[in-house]
Design an enzyme around this catalytic site. Sequence first.
Site, PDB file in Angstrom:
ATOM      1  N   GLY A 183       0.845  -1.206   0.000  1.00  0.00           N
ATOM      2  CA  GLY A 183       0.000   0.000   0.000  1.00  0.00           C
ATOM      3  C   GLY A 183       0.876   1.250   0.000  1.00  0.00           C
ATOM      4  N   HIS A 184       1.860   1.269   0.910  1.00  0.00           N
ATOM      5  CA  HIS A 184       2.794   2.403   0.945  1.00  0.00           C
ATOM      6  C   HIS A 184       3.550   2.523  -0.380  1.00  0.00           C
ATOM      7  CE1 HIS A 184       2.701   1.223   5.385  1.00  0.00           C
ATOM      8  NE2 HIS A 184       2.318   2.477   5.422  1.00  0.00           N
TER       9      HIS A 184
END
Length: 279
Positions: A36-37
């Site tokens: 996600g990051h």
Amino acid sequence: MLLLTTIAEARSACDRIRAQGKTLGLVPTMGALHQGHLSLVRAAQASCDAVAVSIFVNPTQFGPKEDFAGYPRNLEQDCQTLEAAGVDLVFAPSAEEMYPAGASTFVEVTGLSARLDGASRPSHFRGVATVVTKLLHIFAPDRAFFGQKDAAQVAILRKMVRDLLFPVQLDVCPTVREPDGLALSSRNTYLTPEQRRQALVLSRALLAVERKARAGELDSGKLLAVALRILEGEPGVVVDYCRIVNPDTLEDLPEVGHGGLVAVAARVGSTRLIDNLLL
Ligand code: AMP
């Protein structure tokens, strides 16, 4: 890749980037990085010449009984990941660097800060708005990148940037999920295999709402009843909230004729998870 821990170093590095005529993208994180990051990093790289990632477990956004002390921290591994991803600069300050002794100034987006997660985590969004303000002052980025996963945070930061005239563009990236639907979160590492299975009920409930809305149901009460039935069918999961709100104001919407944000927060064991979908 530069790894910097002081504000002075970060400011000079940003000055050097700007002196070369490059645009700068900032990705604020609390570390324990996952895909996600990295999706935010890739979005930043696609639209900015240089990318800075901050890694800071921000004490002011945790309540006194929350998981600040136990929050996963792995700076070395995160730096390896970011170096391999081609990030230019990592900023990993200490709490003392970000909050000098005696600091007593906070940023609060009134109204919005008390909705959704703000209702059960009273000082959470004040901590988020304050630390993001500091990061925007340090980096003065052209663009800053955030995840739709934290939908209330997005609404609050958009309003803050507008209200306080920050010269930055906020970019919001879609939620990255595991193949079975679970939204990626640094807190997923707290889950036992059984809790990991129970946690799937969040995305399942959201998808059921989406299906029902697509089939023509506009009444939020009826849509939420579908979600709650699914959530309550998983005894290991305790719902904190499940609401359909306006994605900008976070106020409840009686019906979803013009879209809406369906957002859920629940405890799986002692782990609090959130997820949402834009209808
Ligand atoms: P955190 O480290 O949890 O504070 O998150 C840092 C940034 O990554 C925030 O803007 C989050 O919304 C974003 N983020 C966290 N999880 C996800 C995910 N599964 N998909 C996309 N963005 C995410």
